[in-house]
Design an enzyme around this catalytic site. Structure first.
Site, PDB file in Angstrom:
ATOM      1  N   GLU B  60       0.737  -1.214   0.078  1.00 16.02           N
ATOM      2  CA  GLU B  60       0.060   0.021   0.071  1.00 16.02           C
ATOM      3  C   GLU B  60       0.981   1.359  -0.012  1.00 16.02           C
ATOM      4  O   GLU B  60       0.577   2.127  -0.744  1.00 16.02           O
ATOM      5  CB  GLU B  60      -0.916   0.059   1.238  1.00 16.02           C
ATOM      6  N   HIS B 129     -10.652  -4.895  10.440  1.00 15.48           N
ATOM      7  CA  HIS B 129     -11.456  -4.789   8.938  1.00 15.48           C
ATOM      8  C   HIS B 129     -12.634  -3.756   9.113  1.00 15.48           C
ATOM      9  O   HIS B 129     -13.332  -3.978   8.286  1.00 15.48           O
ATOM     10  CB  HIS B 129     -11.637  -6.115   8.339  1.00 15.48           C
TER      11      HIS B 129
HETATM   12  C1  LIG Z   1      -2.072  -4.616   4.215  1.00 15.77           C
HETATM   13  C2  LIG Z   1      -3.108  -5.442   3.506  1.00 15.77           C
HETATM   14  N1  LIG Z   1      -3.460  -5.192   2.328  1.00 15.77           N
HETATM   15  C3  LIG Z   1      -4.164  -6.306   1.499  1.00 15.77           C
HETATM   16  C4  LIG Z   1      -4.822  -7.004   2.256  1.00 15.77           C
HETATM   17  C5  LIG Z   1      -5.925  -8.124   1.669  1.00 15.77           C
HETATM   18  N2  LIG Z   1      -5.399  -9.333   1.542  1.00 15.77           N
HETATM   19  C6  LIG Z   1      -5.578 -10.089   2.490  1.00 15.77           C
HETATM   20  S1  LIG Z   1      -4.993 -11.757   2.255  1.00 15.77           S
HETATM   21  C7  LIG Z   1      -4.262 -10.908   0.587  1.00 15.77           C
HETATM   22  C8  LIG Z   1      -3.565 -11.942  -0.296  1.00 15.77           C
HETATM   23  C9  LIG Z   1      -2.252 -12.468   0.412  1.00 15.77           C
HETATM   24  O1  LIG Z   1      -1.701 -13.441  -0.283  1.00 15.77           O
HETATM   25  P1  LIG Z   1      -0.510 -14.172   0.255  1.00 15.77           P
HETATM   26  O2  LIG Z   1       0.256 -13.385   1.339  1.00 15.77           O
HETATM   27  O3  LIG Z   1       0.327 -14.960  -0.823  1.00 15.77           O
HETATM   28  O4  LIG Z   1      -1.063 -15.441   1.388  1.00 15.77           O
HETATM   29  P2  LIG Z   1      -2.225 -16.477   1.139  1.00 15.77           P
HETATM   30  O5  LIG Z   1      -3.804 -15.677   1.291  1.00 15.77           O
HETATM   31  O6  LIG Z   1      -1.857 -17.097  -0.024  1.00 15.77           O
HETATM   32  O7  LIG Z   1      -2.034 -17.444   2.063  1.00 15.77           O
HETATM   33  C10 LIG Z   1      -4.687  -9.794   0.547  1.00 15.77           C
HETATM   34  C11 LIG Z   1      -4.509  -8.937  -0.724  1.00 15.77           C
HETATM   35  C12 LIG Z   1      -4.460  -7.135   3.678  1.00 15.77           C
HETATM   36  N3  LIG Z   1      -5.339  -7.996   4.513  1.00 15.77           N
HETATM   37  N4  LIG Z   1      -3.828  -6.230   4.286  1.00 15.77           N
END
Ligand SMILES: Cc1ncc(C[n+]2csc(CCOP(=O)(O)OP(=O)(O)O)c2C)c(N)n1
Ligand SMILES: Cc1ncc(C[n+]2csc(CCOP(=O)(O)OP(=O)(O)O)c2C)c(N)n1
Ligand SMILES: [Mg+2]
Ligand SMILES: [Mg+2]
Lengths: 349, 326, 326, 349
Positions: B60, B129
């Site tokens: 972000e 959230h």
């Molecule tokens: C700072 C922030 N930005 C965006 C999100 C929304 N978000 C939650 S999980 C995710 C994807 C994360 O992917 P990864 O780190 O590969 O973990 P996985 O879900 O594959 O276990 C996003 C974009 C968040 N929770 N926090």
């Protein structure tokens, strides 16, 4: 002068013309004299806030100016007078900014830490450590988006490399293959803290691989070597859209800011680095290799001192911003008097 | 008139502005191939291609900063936060760069850009959230802050935001993306700084915005059933704020309640109160009351969340109180 | 009684608490070898060694998070922000971790820690370095927020903060570190949530805290010269806030002015106004006014900064206005 | 089963006892069945908010439980049910948490994204991507400070490695030489985005050198290899205070969360990964190498399904939190009703 020093000096200046070396010397000296005058003005209470001097690092700004093309952008930190002077900002406007005057580079609203001179390629002037790295990546993004062919040069201190925004800006630059060069000016200290207590590794460029960047790392001892190696990185950015991370090993001879007596380091250490001061080395080269007469050198210095004296005198005499200037440049629409009638300044409708 | 969902109105606003102006681009997590976590950018990648609809990694601060840097070069970025909760990790970029760069550079640079995304509590997402960010951002000079509650407002205000020369925070609502309403086919823009009377009335002024709007309207309906006539003012624009509209209504009703999502201490709710009591002191027949979150982190459990959220019933109680009917 | 500067009172508080409790440690930029950017930790590294006085790299999110994680393990961190301006890059850690972890873990974990450092404008530091952060943090449930203006308060409240079982934001002032005052030799603690009447008076209540205190006191002095008697209440604790003390005074004076550092829209100033007008509506003879920063980013130039800062003269004007003497 | 697959399977399970493999299988299956039940409950509207399933990654949690010692800490993300089940959290409490019930792991206030079970070593459960990395470093710091000999295991997704807090936490861990292991569960996607669009490099462990970490990187195909290699890193943390960055290559078979239909990937891709599903491979090994009768395997499954049925039934019937529960655990002093009388909940003094 010992033999080894002289040999290295000759090697450094091999193939350079007298004129070129004089020019580089002059440009470095302009920065140094500007900074020395700033220090004096600060001591006399003419400048306030934080004042971070570039003394010792001048070769970097001078080399940058030579390596970049018109339209390329320099984005740097609160330690940024050197870039302004090297890029050709009016030294009067620079000094006036330090004095908080209307004729300052940014109207007196920024002070030492927030220099900007768009016309000359100085895109800041950022005082929150590391928060300009994503912004600089944004400039490079804009170049990629519009195809304007410009390169962004983003400078930061060694103390900045641990902070998150640096990582995020570099991550984005790596993924998007932005035309950008990241330069760490490693001046051995982050405020009072030597590198080894702020960095888990010695070699900052060990980070480059993790971003898919090219890298380079060297001691800054002369303008031309620095220019050449910056130039390679700029070329790589412009032609191939490949970012580079460069670590420039350098030294600041003054404290972190004017309020820092720099008690955390020994005189011997400072003296050792003085031998490598690119400005001193250029002077030595001019004297010994190019045999420039003292007189000529003195004349150069005097002219520069005169420029700086004039700049600081201008700054001193220049008027403060008009009271209404504080309403300018807050919002695009024009003078801005605040959002509520309840707290509007007296006399404003 | 065509009936659109808010998410479609947002998409159409972006699409039209991107068609009108090549400098406009959309950047954020999952805005492209995924068509947006809440489908606000449905079809835009297909239409405009990956140069102008750009998926980012989870950075972000990185992509907020890229937007700022690009805006300084004359582009007009739209930065989507998947939700405004994630803008917390980019707080410094908004506070110190977006809001200040025009000023800091003495007008050498402008930062014409939009940060947008859903804001405030959705449904059972827990404390991290479920936060309302206007209460942080509307405090900061140099920004504009908009919150929308209908498809009509969403489209007209987002188009204005994209054309604005200042950084604009544009707050939407996950829970309201499916809310439907009429949206004219012909182009229109809604100026900032103009509140909208969503329901005219005589006895109590109810000031609200964003997710507060449906709560306030429902409360006004309940009040009407008790012969209490409420004027519901949707601020839409929180910075700048339409003080004149608020004060005009309060001078008529002599009573006001502020209904919104967010914590009670400080923030936009208190701001509205401070302005009213100062600008309409002699007109007020009762203190201005706030109906908002309880001063608590948001729990996941549905029953607890419902207790903490501002409800039409709690708003009605406040309306009754200021009308001295209880 | 010994006379100390605020910086010494802060150092003594830390020193005594570190001596009393091995779990207390100090972490931040330049707190050790440099003895603190503003010398608040002078001598502490020598006294306690590098295990307990820890210099960090410039990673506010990193070391704020380390503090939070350590507190969850039962330690009692003091995290120094060189200035609170730099807490902006750690905003998420404070908002989402420090403030919420006790709640989010259903009490499995506590976060007993202090974030401290100078806050608000100093002198000619420009817009990025002159911000008042209580207006962001006091909005957030789960935190405590303290602001100090005398050596006595600084020591007594910091000791309380270090012993508190909650995350505490402790706001100091760069400009006031050299302010001197009496500090008892024997140990004392000042409880949170208790305002302090810094000057008793009858006609106007002036509510203030932190850097506002000297401004308010000076204004009260000026007012006294005009036979206007002001009661100056130093809140000291912004969350929790001593509503009872404010209301008691306003019920006596029927008039109030809030004097503080920070922008006008939202924030603690509006919060105080909202509470007073609600809890003492019938007692108020005039609107509650705020005297604070103008709604502008802070310029470097001294004359402009002085115009934007709350001054005794501006405070006096507001005092006169609420007393209908102008 | 083709010959290559069988050969690799035999190699993987070489030297392992029937009992061990049965145990690993059983533990993985418990997680899978828990998650499948969660998915069903979500579809029936019993669970709300976001629900991120661990299906496909179970071997990691099971291996972690075996590799760690009592007192060691697991810090993870919103995708954390697997760790709770593996670490021995009461599946009833886990299910009840998903249902937002008072008997939930965290009283129903956290939901799926915020699991914590301190007693069993589950230190969260963080839902803002990356913001637990500095916190985990803080736990490791506390171990160093108190000398408690514990190791912190900090898990994150592949999508997290670009964000600033990850960099800052790792920087601090590197400088302070904290007893910590950072594990990236690279399940190929960050929401709908494949790795290659979020990472400037393929190999995430290329970052390790920049922090002065050791590193490791491998495909997760069996519990025991994962346990062994995690164990080495844990040992390194505990004995030498040297952090390690491990990249575990794995796959999630479901969408990012229940609201994601995962249209961004092809069935062929998913099928390819299914062949490497550690749970399927363990089952295959049990059948072919250990010749465990179908009946015995069915009985295991049935027992697990019964456990999960009971857990979800418990959750369904369990009471919601009492209304006053919302005042708990906000402040240390006890029930907290808000800071102002002006906005205190009705009925509260
Ligand atoms: C700072 C922030 N930005 C965006 C999100 C929304 N978000 C939650 S999980 C995710 C994807 C994360 O992917 P990864 O780190 O590969 O973990 P996985 O879900 O594959 O276990 C996003 C974009 C968040 N929770 N926090
Ligand atoms: C986020 C943030 N934290 C702390 C500071 C205070 N600060 C300003 S400069 C500085 C040291 C920076 O050192 P380095 O990056 O090496 O640059 P140098 O000053 O040596 O040029 C610090 C700690 C700041 N401006 N921003
Ligand atoms: Mg440095
Ligand atoms: Mg992933």
């Amino acid at each position: 002068m010992d033999a080894a020093y002289e040999a290295k000096l000759r090697a450094d200046y091999d193939g350079q013309s007298r004129e070129d070396v004089l020019r580089d010397y002059r440009e470095m000296l302009r920065i140094r004299r500007f900074e020395e005058a700033a220090a004096r003005a600060y001591t006399r209470g003419k400048i306030s806030g934080f004042l971070h001097l570039y003394i010792g690092q001048e070769a970097i700004a001078v080399a940058t100016k030579q390596a970049m093309e018109p339209g390329d952008r320099v984005v740097s930190t609160y330690r940024t007078h050197g870039f302004a002077v090297a890029l050709g900002s009016d030294t009067k406007a620079c000094a006036a900014e330090l004095f908080g005057k209307a004729a300052g580079l940014v109207g007196g609203v920024g002070g030492s830490m927030h220099f900007f001179d768009k016309e000359r390629g100085l895109w800041g002037g950022y005082a929150i450590v590391g928060n300009h790295i994503p912004v600089a990546a944004g400039h490079a993004f804009a170049s990629q988006y519009t195809g304007d062919g410009r390169v962004t040069l983003c400078f930061m201190g060694d103390g900045a490399v641990g902070i998150g925004p640096v990582h995020e800006g570099m991550t984005m630059a790596g993924i998007m293959k932005l035309p950008i060069v990241f330069v760490v000016e490693n001046n051995q200290y982050s405020m009072g803290t030597p590198l080894k207590r702020t960095l888990p590794v010695e070699d900052i460029t060990s980070r480059a691989a993790g971003y898919g960047f090219a890298s380079d790392r060297f001691h800054v001892t002369s303008v031309q070597e620095t220019r050449r190696r910056l130039g390679e990185a700029i070329e790589r950015a412009r032609k191939d859209g490949k970012p580079t991370l460069i670590e420039l090993i350098t030294y600041r001879f003054r404290g972190h800011s004017m309020s820092d007596p720099a008690k955390y380091r020994q005189k011997e250490e400072v003296d050792r680095w003085r031998l490598n001061d690119p400005l001193e080395r250029a002077l030595m080269a001019l004297k010994t290799i190019y045999q420039v007469p003292e007189q000529e050198l003195d004349a150069i210095d005097e002219a520069i001192v005169a420029e700086m004296d004039a700049a600081y005198e201008f700054a001193d005499k220049a008027p403060a911003p008009a009271p209404e200037a504080r309403f300018d440049n807050v919002m695009a629409e024009g003078p801005y008097y605040g959002d509520s009638a309840t707290t509007r300044p007296a006399g404003v409708e | 008139m065509p009936i659109l969902q808010i998410r479609q109105a947002i998409r159409d606003a972006m699409k039209e502005e991107m068609e009108r102006d090549e400098r406009v681009f959309l950047m954020g997590e999952e805005v492209g191939y995924y068509n947006g976590a809440y489908k606000c950018s449905e079809g835009l990648l297909d239409h405009f291609g990956p140069k102008r609809v750009i998926d980012t990694p989870i950075t972000e601060t990185g992509f907020a900063g890229i937007g700022i840097g690009a805006a300084m070069c004359g582009l007009r970025p739209i930065i989507e936060f998947m939700t405004f909760n994630f803008s917390a990790v980019a707080f410094d970029q908004i506070l110190n760069n977006a809001a200040k760069l025009r000023h800091m550079t003495h007008g050498q640079f402008a930062v014409p850009m939009v940060f947008r995304g859903p804001n405030a509590a959705a449904h059972m997402l827990g404390s991290t959230h479920s936060q309302a960010f206007e209460h942080f951002y509307a405090h900061i000079p140099g920004l504009k802050v908009i919150a929308v509650a209908t498809p009509y407002d969403a489209k007209g205000l987002l188009k204005t935001a994209i054309r604005d020369e200042n950084p604009v925070l544009f707050l939407e609502s996950e829970l309201m993306y499916s809310v439907k309403g009429e949206v004219p086919e012909e182009e229109y823009l809604i100026p900032f700084g103009q509140a909208d009377i969503k329901r005219p009335g005589e006895q109590v002024t109810v000031i609200t915005w964003g997710q507060g709007v449906p709560v306030a309207l429902k409360a006004a309906e309940l009040a009407a059933a008790e012969d209490l006539s409420c004027e519901v003012i949707d601020l839409r624009s929180l910075r700048p704020m339409d003080e004149a509209a608020i004060i005009a209504s309060v001078k008529k009703t002599n009573r006001a309640v502020v209904v919104y999502h967010g914590w009670p201490n400080g923030g936009v709710g208190c701001d509205v109160v401070a302005r009213i009591q100062e600008l309409a002191f002699d007109d007020l027949d009762a203190p201005v009351l706030r109906v908002c979150y309880e001063d608590l982190p948001m729990p996941y459990a549905e029953n607890l969340e419902n207790l903490i959220l501002p409800s039409p019933e709690r708003a009605l109680a406040a309306i009754r109180r200021v009308a001295y009917k209880r």
